[in-house]
Structures are given as structure tokens and as C-alpha cells.
Motif scaffolding. Structure first.
Motif, PDB file in Angstrom:
ATOM      1  N   LEU A 398      31.068 -29.161  -4.137  1.00 26.48           N
ATOM      2  CA  LEU A 398      30.099 -28.328  -3.427  1.00 26.48           C
ATOM      3  C   LEU A 398      29.519 -29.041  -2.217  1.00 26.48           C
ATOM      4  N   PRO A 402      30.861 -27.011   1.356  1.00 27.67           N
ATOM      5  CA  PRO A 402      29.634 -26.257   1.064  1.00 27.67           C
ATOM      6  C   PRO A 402      29.851 -24.752   1.010  1.00 27.67           C
ATOM      7  N   ARG A 405      29.590 -22.587  -2.174  1.00 23.67           N
ATOM      8  CA  ARG A 405      28.321 -22.007  -2.642  1.00 23.67           C
ATOM      9  C   ARG A 405      28.207 -20.545  -2.212  1.00 23.67           C
ATOM     10  N   ASP A 406      28.856 -20.215  -1.081  1.00 22.16           N
ATOM     11  CA  ASP A 406      28.810 -18.839  -0.596  1.00 22.16           C
ATOM     12  C   ASP A 406      29.448 -17.870  -1.589  1.00 22.16           C
ATOM     13  N   GLU A 409      26.852 -16.987  -3.969  1.00 17.46           N
ATOM     14  CA  GLU A 409      25.841 -16.146  -3.346  1.00 17.46           C
ATOM     15  C   GLU A 409      26.342 -14.721  -3.120  1.00 17.46           C
TER      16      GLU A 409
END
Length: 452
Positions: A398, A402, A405-406, A409
Motif C-alpha cells: 500500500l 498507494p 487504497r483507491d 475506497e
């Protein structure tokens, strides 16, 4: 390829590109200077290798096919190819020094295009030069219905092959014609009967959705027809109309790969996929990836997923790819008959010593190795193991990517214990999520490659 803003991922259609391997072969370039195989493999684990042999011949070229394959080659070319493939196998296994193969696959093209005596020869060269007893390891072969007969199936099964994968694509004559595929239902029936009579433990059937004129009802009819044969595995492939293929020429698509995330209009493929997925789940099949479904009666149904894209794969034959941790290498890539024939001619003209070197491929830096691992893990069940990633790379996935993480979400993935796994909505968008994770340098190489 710059990653799109978070909200754009869900606005993209779910069919961008199949992340079959990473990096894709259109990212490969000449290696200067060429690299000795002995040096390439010296630092690699060689106690659990995968041997893959590529037979680039078919009885006809389907309209959707963009594989490295040549339809209806002359008999002399086929014999010369087998001669050369044996030279390459001998040179490669010598360069590997101490090693052990634990998986085997014969792909193409259509390996069963070879006659029974030629298949015996291929299995013989594997025993002689690779020291493999195929009865002792998982071994698979790809096939097409019109190339199957009882003798060939006996030869393969007696050699130790335990998995046969056959592309049917559709049981509708109208849909098969739309794929520019001269296939008849009775030929498929006879082929499956010969496979079952030979006693292969695993039969995989491929079906395609998104064919012109196909409906949800006709797609489910093809699935039900396939289920009547109780295949241990079923693959559901979305149709892509790619440059230089028969369907691509009809559609006016040129040779540029044009790899970038495309905001094209939504089409009917998602509805077909969801209907097919739900139908197979209701029949007791387990979904392994967006494409692969495994039957409850499959041998080792809870065992490892069939995959020939892993590190530690040794590819033999024109068009075959080899994967080490830091370098992927192969021959050049082409699709059109002219391009494939030219690359084949170059392969047939090589001297034996040249097979001890790799001269075309791509080196993988740390970022590319991380992305490869994430793409290969995330797009199949049970997903990306965060702790395994940490042990491999010494960091958190992560933090390294990064954008993962989307997915949480956006409601496309979930955490199960230490695993990041796609949910149903995420799995349906595998062909967008894969390209979304491609690095900018690789995307540029792919975009600049012109498929011949």
C-alpha cells in the motif's frame, strides 16, 4: 500512462485490456549486447521450473486471434521447426546447469496440429533433454476441435499429459461464423468424446462472450452445452477486436497497439459476463479469476491455479517467453501471416550456439517486479497477500502502490485478514484494473510498438 483520477476508474468501461502477462511482449526490445543464458539463470532458483514449449501452427486463423501462430504451414517447415526446437531445448537445458522442472505445458498456436508421430517426437525430446517424467508433474496441452483424434489423445495421455485445454468459443454456428472460425458442432462433440475416452483428469473449455449477434440467452445456452460435458475448468473470455487480426482488419484497426485507458462507450459484455458468472456459480463452480471457473469435481480443486506466466518459466520455441526474476526474454512478436512467417524464418536460420543467448526482452527493475507481483496476485483469488509482499520486497504494497487504497475506497476490493482481494465488482473490472496498474515506462513501450 498516467493513472487517472480516482473517480475516473469507475467511469471507464470494464474492458480495456487483458493483463495476461506483465510486462506485455509489446514492451520487449532488442537486448544489446545479447546475454548468456548461463548468466541470466545463475542467480535464479532452478529447483522448481516450468517448461513451456510453443507450437506456432494452426489449421486456420480465427478472426479474433492475435497469438503468434501460422495457419496451414507446409510440411517441411513443421519438420524443420521441430528440429530447431530440439536444438534450442538442448542448448537451454545445458545452459541451466543443475535444475529441475516441476510443471510442463505445450501451447501455441495449436500443438495438436502436429500428427501423432510428431507429438511423440516432442515428448521424446522433453524426456531426453529436460529429463522430465511427465507422469510425475502437472502437464498440459492446448488443442482445437478439428485437430483432435483418438490416436493423438492416446499419445498425449500415455506421455503423461493430465490437462487438455480446448477453445470452443461458442456452441452456436452463427456465433462461430461471426468469429471467422470454420467450426462445426459435430466436430466439437467428437473431439470431447475422444478427450474423455483417453482419460484426461482435467478438461478445460474456453468460451467467448461479446460476439456479434450474441445475447445473454444464447451465451447461457453455450455454457449449458459446455456444462453437459462436465469440464473441470471453464474459461469465459471477453471478445477483443485487436489490430492486424481478421476482425481487426474488418473493423479497420491498424497495427498500433494504442495502449492507454480508453473512455469508450459501455457495451453488452458486462451483462454477458455477469450472467455467465452467476450461472456457473449456481452450477457449483468456483470463480478463480475474471475468466477462470473451476468445477467442484475437479482434481485438486483447492490446489494451485494453472498459470504459465510465473517467474522460473523456461520457454522453448519461436514465440515462447521465458521469465526470470530480473529479465523476461523471447523472440519478436508478430500477428500477421507475413510478420509471423518472417520471424519464423529467422528462428529456423539460427545456429545452435545462438540459443544459449537471449537477445530480445525486457529487464525488470524493482518497481516493475513489484507491479508484476501485484497484478498477478490481485487479479486472481484469494488475492494479494500483504505479508507475503512484505517478505518479498521488504515494504508494504500500500506504500509502494498507494493507488491500491483507491480500490478499497471505490468499493472494488476488501481486506480479508492480510489479503487485499477484489470483490465481485472489482473482479468484473479486472481488465481495467490491470492496465491501471501498468507503469508509465512500460505503457510507453507498449504504445510505441507497432504490431506487424
Amino acid at each position: 500512462m498516467t493513472t487517472p483520477p480516482l473517480a475516473d476508474l469507475l467511469r471507464l468501461p470494464p474492458y480495456q485490456a487483458y493483463s495476461y502477462s506483465y510486462p506485455h511482449k509489446t514492451a520487449y526490445r532488442p537486448l544489446e549486447p545479447a546475454r548468456p543464458l548461463s548468466a541470466i539463470w545463475a542467480g535464479e532458483r532452478r529447483d522448481a521450473l516450468f517448461l513451456y514449449l510453443h507450437i506456432p501452427f494452426c489449421s486456420y486463423r480465427c478472426g479474433f486471434c492475435n497469438l503468434f501462430a501460422l495457419a496451414r504451414p507446409d510440411a517441411a517447415r513443421v519438420e524443420a521447426y521441430l528440429d530447431q526446437m530440439e536444438r534450442q531445448l538442448e542448448a537451454t537445458t545445458t545452459a541451466l546447469d543443475q535444475h529441475r522442472f516441476v510443471r510442463f505445458a505445450l501451447g501455441g498456436g495449436t500443438p495438436t496440429y502436429l500428427d501423432a508421430s510428431q507429438l511423440r517426437r516432442v515428448f521424446g525430446m522433453v524426456r531426453t533433454h529436460a529429463s522430465i517424467d511427465l507422469h510425475a508433474i502437472p502437464a498440459g496441452i492446448e488443442a482445437s476441435p478439428e485437430t483432435i483424434d483418438a490416436e493423438k489423445m492416446r499419445v498425449c495421455r500415455e506421455a503423461g499429459v493430465d490437462r487438455i485445454s480446448m477453445g470452443v468459443q461458442s456452441f452456436s454456428d452463427v456465433e462461430v461464423r461471426a468469429l471467422v472460425r470454420p467450426q462445426q458442432r459435430d466436430v466439437v462433440d467428437r473431439a470431447i468424446a475422444a478427450i474423455r475416452e483417453a482419460g484426461f483428469p482435467t478438461l478445460n473449455l474456453d468460451l467467448i462472450y461479446g460476439i456479434e449477434g450474441q445475447s445473454v440467452a444464447s451465451f447461457l445456452t453455450s455454457i449449458d452445452t459446455a456444462l453437459a460435458y462436465r469440464p473441470e475448468e471453464l474459461y469465459l473470455y471477453p471478445l477483443y477486436v485487436r489490430p492486424v487480426t481478421g476482425l481487426g482488419r474488418i473493423a479497420g484497426k491498424e497495427g498500433k497497439t494504442g495502449f492507454r485507458l480508453q473512455p469508450e462507450p459501455l457495451d453488452e459484455r458486462l451483462d454477458l459476463y455477469q450472467a455467465g458468472r452467476d450461472h456457473l456459480l449456481a452450477a457449483g463452480y468456483t470463480q478463480v479469476s475474471m475468466r477462470m471457473f473451476r468445477a467442484p469435481h475437479a482434481v485438486d480443486a483447492d490446489g494451485p491455479v494453472y498459470c504459465c506466466q510465473s517467474d522460473g518459466m523456461v520457454g522453448i520455441g519461436c514465440g515462447a517467453r521465458s521469465y526470470t526474476t530480473h529479465l523476461h526474454y523471447s523472440s519478436e512478436y508478430g500477428v500477421s501471416r507475413r510478420s509471423v512467417a518472417e520471424i519464423l524464418d529467422d528462428y529456423l536460420a539460427r545456429d545452435g550456439a545462438s540459443f544459449a543467448r537471449a537477445d530480445y526482452g525486457i529487464a525488470l527493475d524493482l518497481d516493475e517486479r513489484r507491479r508484476r507481483h501485484v497484478i498477478q496476485s490481485l487479479l486472481i483469488q484469494p488475492g494479494l497477500d500483504r505479508e507475503d509482499y512484505r517478505q518479498r520486497f521488504g515494504s508494504d504494497c500500500l506504500d509502494d502502490l498507494p493507488q491500491l487504497r483507491d480500490l478499497l475506497e471505490l468499493g472494488l476490493a476488501r481486506f480479508d485478514a492480510s489479503r487485499l482481494a477484489l470483490n465481485d465488482a472489482g473482479m468484473a473490472r479486472s481488465d481495467t484494473i490491470g492496465p491501471w496498474l501498468v507503469s508509465d515506462p512500460v505503457a510507453t513501450l507498449m504504445r510505441d510498438y507497432r504490431v506487424g
